[in-house]
Scaffold this active site. Structure first.
Site, PDB file in Angstrom:
ATOM      1  N   ASP A 407       0.851  -1.187   0.000  1.00 52.51           N
ATOM      2  CA  ASP A 407       0.000   0.000   0.000  1.00 52.51           C
ATOM      3  C   ASP A 407       0.890   1.242   0.000  1.00 52.51           C
ATOM      4  OD1 ASP A 407      -2.299   1.519   0.209  1.00 52.51           O
ATOM      5  OD2 ASP A 407      -2.296   1.454   2.405  1.00 52.51           O
ATOM      6  N   GLU A 410       2.560   4.780  -4.103  1.00 56.31           N
ATOM      7  CA  GLU A 410       2.511   5.716  -5.256  1.00 56.31           C
ATOM      8  C   GLU A 410       3.842   6.422  -5.490  1.00 56.31           C
ATOM      9  OE1 GLU A 410       0.160   5.410  -2.913  1.00 56.31           O
ATOM     10  OE2 GLU A 410      -1.155   4.266  -4.196  1.00 56.31           O
ATOM     11  N   ASP A 485      -8.877   3.827  -2.126  1.00 57.51           N
ATOM     12  CA  ASP A 485      -9.769   4.286  -1.054  1.00 57.51           C
ATOM     13  C   ASP A 485     -11.064   4.888  -1.582  1.00 57.51           C
ATOM     14  OD1 ASP A 485      -7.848   3.429   0.662  1.00 57.51           O
ATOM     15  OD2 ASP A 485      -7.032   5.428   1.062  1.00 57.51           O
TER      16      ASP A 485
HETATM   17  C1  GLC Z   1      -4.557   3.343   2.851  1.00 57.57           C
HETATM   18  C2  GLC Z   1      -5.066   2.132   2.105  1.00 57.57           C
HETATM   19  C3  GLC Z   1      -6.092   1.414   2.933  1.00 57.57           C
HETATM   20  C4  GLC Z   1      -5.480   1.031   4.274  1.00 57.57           C
HETATM   21  C5  GLC Z   1      -4.954   2.261   4.996  1.00 57.57           C
HETATM   22  C6  GLC Z   1      -4.208   1.917   6.277  1.00 57.57           C
HETATM   23  O1  GLC Z   1      -5.549   4.283   3.006  1.00 57.57           O
HETATM   24  O2  GLC Z   1      -5.559   2.469   0.844  1.00 57.57           O
HETATM   25  O3  GLC Z   1      -6.567   0.298   2.238  1.00 57.57           O
HETATM   26  O4  GLC Z   1      -6.414   0.389   5.062  1.00 57.57           O
HETATM   27  O5  GLC Z   1      -4.058   2.955   4.130  1.00 57.57           O
HETATM   28  O6  GLC Z   1      -3.153   1.076   6.047  1.00 57.57           O
END
Ligand code: GLC
Length: 800
Positions: A407, A410, A485
């Site tokens: 995650d 980017e 998200d």
């Molecule tokens: C980001 C991710 C989400 C995750 C969060 C905490 O917002 O996109 O899926 O739960 O981070 O790690």
């Protein structure tokens, strides 16, 4: 920054007439009098690569997107010359290169129709700020031309009239039309006059695409650095275009383990361990199938990757094993930001080895993410990726984690205006040192790649499972993905549907959304409708941000729990169908989800449809996207279809109303198809499967279906230990013949098929299996919809 691509633009420069031409096997080089070079490579009969350089030599030819496994070679290549053109002819294409201005026109070599033509063609503007050029291409947009592709854009499937940017971006709670999002996939297909072609602009700088938006008859694309370097792919079938693109940028390196096609449950966050167990136990108690449980950032010690919070998870190996004993695979999140902490071994090691990204003048790239101030590994360097992949030893080999969720790659940086690294950050880019402007879009992809190799190494002989948020073209080789998200809203249900279809058309099939929405809270109806869509996405996971309440299948009352259970059960029944579809995707490069235009481009009704899609080859699905629906109108593609619920046979090529209370949704099965089904299992492997159901949908005429199977994990299938059954169906007015031809060395655990016949138009008087008449005691009672159990290895069944 919006760049005007028009001719009048002051800074633009253009090639003039060709003064030099040279051919070297499959590569042609043209040079103009004013110093522009065009390198044209014939990759295949239907794929041409165009590279341009202005006044300078070409760059070192390196791409993260193109796989070394891509097919090359052509049947025919001829270059001729007239006063006006160089003419390149292959068995599929004719490409004219205009001698006076380097403009390109491409024709179908069979009927000489014009497929794609430069308007200004290649032009450029010098980039004062960064050096090099802003490289541009403009093409004529044909009458009635439609455009598709471009990854995760949350917009109408048909991109005509729109402009987009590719710059991988953390986009919490994005909206319809937000651009750019998490993925950069600079590939699109054009469709006009019944023919489709594709363009893949392999340039990792920020790029833009304008589909007849700025000027009605012009489609253009450009990037803020690098080379004008694009692949032209011809169909004329869009499925061939997409298959070619997928072949160039790669298919997943192996089949997914079957469990990863099951249902996944996630939340930010499940902790401590007894909370996790409470959730998993509830799934079993309520008989809701589930194969994977996720640990979000709170499992770590202060959000330090590769550590565990021992208060919440005192003995990770034990809990992971306990979960595994119940059929749950544990998947953990790993982010790229490494906390600045000299007492943290990952940080110290990367610092000692000089693996962190640095700013242009030498300081480290420092940025805030969940753990506080972090440094970030430079994943664009092979040595760094090797080190990263080795970090998974303990998690995967010792503790038994089965999948990793990448995650924030980017990469996302908090509390800075651009939400990512500044442009000046340096990257290795595989020995082609560059700034973040060039490496940004591939950073997340290279992280997922390093993670993939770690899993592959330490899970071996099990198959790796990775999920990534950021992606550039080609990331599908290493990882699955989700759409980021989103929000618990009806609009986002529409977006999820479009994004999954668009990603599929962009070569990336293993895709799904956060079911129910990440931000905010769905009501039961929205959650049920989202599950109904989600079970038809190759990646199927509920995820939510914990701030807004609970989002497990049982949180919305008994009615919704029952509906959710029945749809997850349907997903599990259809696992052999999905697994076969996945195998076909790996085999042919044709996506699992097919937008209607991809399914039937000759029917112009499909060109502007967004909601309906094909799941695999034979199942047509249309989600319910509005509250309080008792049904909806939908377009049924041409051909004949059985309503999945009522078994009614209907004729397509028209829009119809379908009744669907909350417990159903529109699902249709293509006449002639044979759909394999497993029994419902609470997790993959729960039951020894001794019988597979084949639902045979009668059709007047011929059809073919496949069933692929193997041991559901590991690499044996690559050595021939798989079983591939081809079923040929031939329906006549008073007869139905099914032939089976099986290849592969795998002996399936099941020995029987149970055939269920749907829609037989005649009463059965006789059944033969492999030329032996079946003694049916109640044959007189056998009428239409009945079941027949046969040996799995039958070669021919004949119903009369
Ligand atoms: C980001 C991710 C989400 C995750 C969060 C905490 O917002 O996109 O899926 O739960 O981070 O790690």
């Amino acid at each position: 920054m919006i760049i005007n691509t028009e001719l009048e633009h002051k800074g633009n420069q253009y090639p003039n007439h060709i003064v030099f031409y040279e051919k070297n096997i499959n590569t042609l080089l043209f040079k103009t009098e004013n110093g522009v070079s065009l390198q044209l490579t014939i990759v295949r009969d239907s794929i041409l690569r165009f590279r341009y350089a202005s006044f300078v030599n070409f760059e070192n030819d390196f791409s993260y997107a193109i796989t070394k496994y891509a097919k090359t070679g052509y049947n025919h290549l001829e270059v001729t010359e007239t006063d006006q053109y160089y003419i390149v002819t292959t068995s599929k294409l004719i490409c004219n290169i205009n001698k006076s201005n380097l403009k390109i026109s491409i024709f179908d070599s069979l009927d000489f129709s014009l497929i794609c033509e430069d308007e200004i063609g290649y032009h450029w503007e010098e980039s004062y700020d960064f050096g090099g050029n802003i490289v541009k291409m403009s093409k004529v947009s044909n009458d009635g031309e439609s455009y598709y592709g471009l990854g995760d854009k949350p917009d109408h499937l048909n991109l005509k009239g729109k402009r987009f940017e590719n710059w991988v971006s953390d986009s919490f709670a994005f909206g319809k039309y937000t651009d750019p999002l998490y993925k950069a996939i600079p590939f699109y297909t054009g469709l006009h006059h019944g023919k489709s072609y594709g363009i893949f602009f392999d340039n990792s700088f920020k790029s833009c695409f304008d589909f007849a938006h700025e000027r009605k008859n012009i489609t253009s694309f450009w990037a803020y650095g690098g080379e004008m370097n694009y692949y032209f792919m011809y169909g004329p079938k869009m499925t061939d275009v997409v298959a070619n693109y997928t072949d160039l940028t790669g298919k997943p390196h192996q089949l997914p383990a079957l469990w990863s096609l099951g249902y996944h449950q996630c939340k930010w966050s499940y902790y401590p361990e007894n909370k996790v167990k409470e959730i998993t136990s509830k799934f079993r108690e309520l008989n809701i199938p589930c194969d994977a449980i996720y640990l979000d950032i709170d499992y770590m010690e202060g959000f330090r990757c590769f550590t565990w919070n021992k208060d919440y998870f005192p003995d990770p190996k034990r809990i992971v094993k306990e979960l595994a004993d119940e059929g749950f695979k544990t998947i953990v999140i790993i982010d790229p930001g490494i906390k600045i902490d000299p007492d943290y071994h990952v940080f110290q090691e990367a610092l000692d080895k000089d693996y962190f990204c640095k700013r242009a003048d030498g300081p480290y790239m420092k940025g805030k993410v969940w753990p506080g101030q972090c440094y970030f590994p430079d994943f664009t360097k092979a040595e760094v990726r090797d080190w990263w992949s080795d970090l998974f030893k303990e998690l995967v080999e010792d503790i038994g984690v089965r999948g990793v969720w990448n995650d924030m790659n980017e990469p996302a940086v908090m509390e800075v205006p651009n939400k990512t690294f500044p442009d000046d950050v340096r990257h290795d880019y595989e020995g082609n040192p560059c700034s973040h402007r060039k490496a940004h879009n591939v950073y997340g992809m290279q992280m997922a790649r390093a993670t993939y190799h770690g899993l592959k190494k330490f899970a071996y002989p099990k198959r790796p499972f990775v999920i990534t948020r950021a992606a550039y073209s080609g990331t599908q080789r290493y990882s699955s993905s989700w759409t980021g998200d989103n929000i618990a809203s009806w609009e986002h249900l529409w977006i999820a549907n479009v994004q999954a279809q668009r990603m599929s058309l962009s070569g990336f099939s293993f895709i799904g959304s956060d079911i129910g929405g990440f931000a905010e809270q769905p009501n039961g109806e929205l959650y049920a409708r989202w599950i109904q869509l989600g079970v038809f996405h190759p990646f199927c996971r509920t995820h939510s941000s914990g701030d807004h309440g609970e989002q497990e299948p049982w949180m919305f009352g008994d009615e919704v729990t029952d509906i959710v259970r029945s749809f997850i059960e349907l997903r599990y029944q259809l696992l052999p169908y999905l697994y076969t579809a996945f195998w076909q995707y790996l085999d042919e490069g044709i996506p699992i989800l097919k937008s209607l235009v991809l399914y039937d481009q000759d029917d112009i009704q499909t060109h502007y449809r967004t909601d309906e899609f094909m799941y695999g080859n034979d199942i047509l699905v249309c989600p319910i996207l509005e509250p309080n629906s008792k049904g909806r109108r939908m377009y049924i593609p041409r051909g004949k279809w059985y309503n999945f619920w009522t078994k009614e046979l209907i004729k397509g090529g028209r829009e119809i109303w379908i009744d669907t209370d909350l417990d159903t949704m529109p699902i249709f099965i293509k006449a002639g198809s044979i759909i394999p089904k497993y029994p419902v299992q609470l997790y993959v492997g729960e039951k020894e499967i001794d019988e597979v159901v084949l639902e045979v949908h009668y059709k007047l005429g011929k059809a073919q279906s496949l069933l692929f199977d193997d041991i559901h994990d590991g690499y044996d299938y690559t050595k021939g230990r798989y079983s591939l059954s081809k079923f040929k169906l031939n329906g006549k007015a008073n007869e139905l013949i099914i032939q089976q031809h099986t290849t592969g060395k795998f002996i399936t655990p099941y020995t029987r098929f149970k055939l269920k016949f749907i829609g037989l138009p005649f009463s059965i008087s006789k059944i033969e299996v492999d030329n032996v008449a079946i003694d049916l005691p109640n044959l007189n009672e056998v009428k239409t919809n009945f079941e027949l159990i046969v040996d799995k290895n039958f070669t021919e069944i004949h119903l009369m």
